[in-house]
Design an enzyme around this catalytic site. Structure first.
Site, PDB file in Angstrom:
ATOM      1  N   ASP A 182       0.851  -1.196   0.000  1.00 30.13           N
ATOM      2  CA  ASP A 182       0.000   0.000   0.000  1.00 30.13           C
ATOM      3  C   ASP A 182       0.879   1.236   0.000  1.00 30.13           C
ATOM      4  OD1 ASP A 182      -1.765   2.072   0.382  1.00 30.13           O
ATOM      5  OD2 ASP A 182      -2.932   1.057   1.938  1.00 30.13           O
ATOM      6  N   HIS A 187       0.439   7.965   3.863  1.00 30.12           N
ATOM      7  CA  HIS A 187       1.105   7.307   4.976  1.00 30.12           C
ATOM      8  C   HIS A 187       2.593   7.637   5.092  1.00 30.12           C
ATOM      9  CE1 HIS A 187      -2.611   5.148   5.424  1.00 30.12           C
ATOM     10  NE2 HIS A 187      -2.528   4.719   4.181  1.00 30.12           N
ATOM     11  N   ILE A 202      -0.406   9.229   8.501  1.00 29.95           N
ATOM     12  CA  ILE A 202      -1.067   8.312   9.433  1.00 29.95           C
ATOM     13  C   ILE A 202      -0.668   6.866   9.134  1.00 29.95           C
ATOM     14  CG2 ILE A 202      -3.019   9.862   9.765  1.00 29.95           C
ATOM     15  CD1 ILE A 202      -4.652   8.081   7.881  1.00 29.95           C
ATOM     16  N   GLY A 205      -4.654   1.817   8.140  1.00 33.81           N
ATOM     17  CA  GLY A 205      -5.671   1.169   8.955  1.00 33.81           C
ATOM     18  C   GLY A 205      -5.457  -0.335   9.040  1.00 33.81           C
TER      19      GLY A 205
END
Length: 279
Positions: A182, A187, A202, A205
């Site tokens: 990903d 990120h 961040i 998830g």
């Protein structure tokens, strides 16, 4: 978003080839490697695959983002469901197939939900995993689609949890995890993260989700990945790399409820978690 055309997209099957190096890299991306009982996930001797690695194998689902007219820059992961039909081999070749289960219109100022199911099968047709990914498309609501979601997750019990497992993340955790596939700049790129409304990049998830899986294995099945039969969760708030993820766990036989919180900010980051254990 192109609705209702997104429901009729025919995703082409995609192959996911992985080796022992990938399996170890995925485990390192979840923070494994320091505890002796997790050596089996990062060391090629008697290597085992973490069950949540199956969520990386649904490449066919990308067709619905690429062809569905969704604003990629406004996507966040809303929910993740995963059923493990059998333990994953530590290396192999999986074939991913996917279909869109439905779209939920939350309103012009509230976005939309897109539910995509994907499967991972071995080359001989053996079914290893079925995943359902819910994308929260923040910029795509108000297209006149259905407003009710047929998928639901139950809240956790109101009593005190049976276990609380705290797992710290590294400041560079997202930089490691993204190498598993990903590469969303949200990120790792501070400028991109700020444009998306976050003060800093961040954590993925699905990285937080994998950390919750680690905690459940540690608390409930003595670290045995083959005992995890399913793992479902709702993402409610982001984790920032370097924070500590505390998983609160309620066990009732083979049924486990869980939620995750960030100790540093007192924020719940995963809600309505449910795990089924295999005997």
């Amino acid at each position: 978003m192109h609705y209702p055309e997104i429901l009729s997209i025919k995703a082409q099957p995609t192959a996911f080839c992985y080796d022992a190096n990938f399996t170890q890299l995925y485990a390192l991306g979840l923070g494994c490697g320091a505890a002796p009982d997790e050596l089996k996930f990062v060391y090629e001797k008697d290597l085992q695959a973490l069950p949540t690695m199956a969520v990386m194998m649904g490449g066919a689902s990308n067709a619905f983002i690429e062809q569905g007219g969704i604003d990629y820059t406004m996507i966040v992961h809303g929910e993740q469901r995963l059923t493990l039909h059998r333990p994953l081999p530590p290396a192999g070749r999986m074939i991913s197939e996917a279909r869109c289960l439905g779209v939920v219109d939350k309103g012009a100022d509230k976005g939309a939900l897109v539910n995509v199911e994907s499967t991972a099968r071995g080359e001989d047709g053996t079914l290893y995993a079925t995943a359902i990914m819910t994308l929260f498309c923040r910029g795509d609501g108000g297209f006149g689609g259905p407003s009710e979601d047929v998928l639901s997750l139950d809240p956790v019990p109101t009593r005190a949890p049976d276990f609380e497992i705290a797992i710290p993340t590294l400041p560079q955790q997202a930089a490691i995890y993204r190498l598993s596939g990903d590469r969303n700049p949200l990120h790792i790129d501070p400028d991109f993260a700020r444009r998306a409304g976050f003060p800093n990049p961040i954590l993925h998830g699905l990285c937080t989700y994998g950390i919750a899986g680690r905690a459940i294995m540690r608390a409930c099945v003595n670290g045995d990945p083959a005992r995890i039969a399913s793992l479902d969760a709702r993402f409610s708030s982001p984790v920032y790399p370097g924070e500590t993820v505390t998983t609160r766990i309620w066990r009732d036989g083979d049924a486990v409820a869980f939620e995750c919180a960030v100790a540093e900010r007192g924020v719940t980051v995963i809600r309505n978690g449910a795990c089924r254990l295999r005997e």
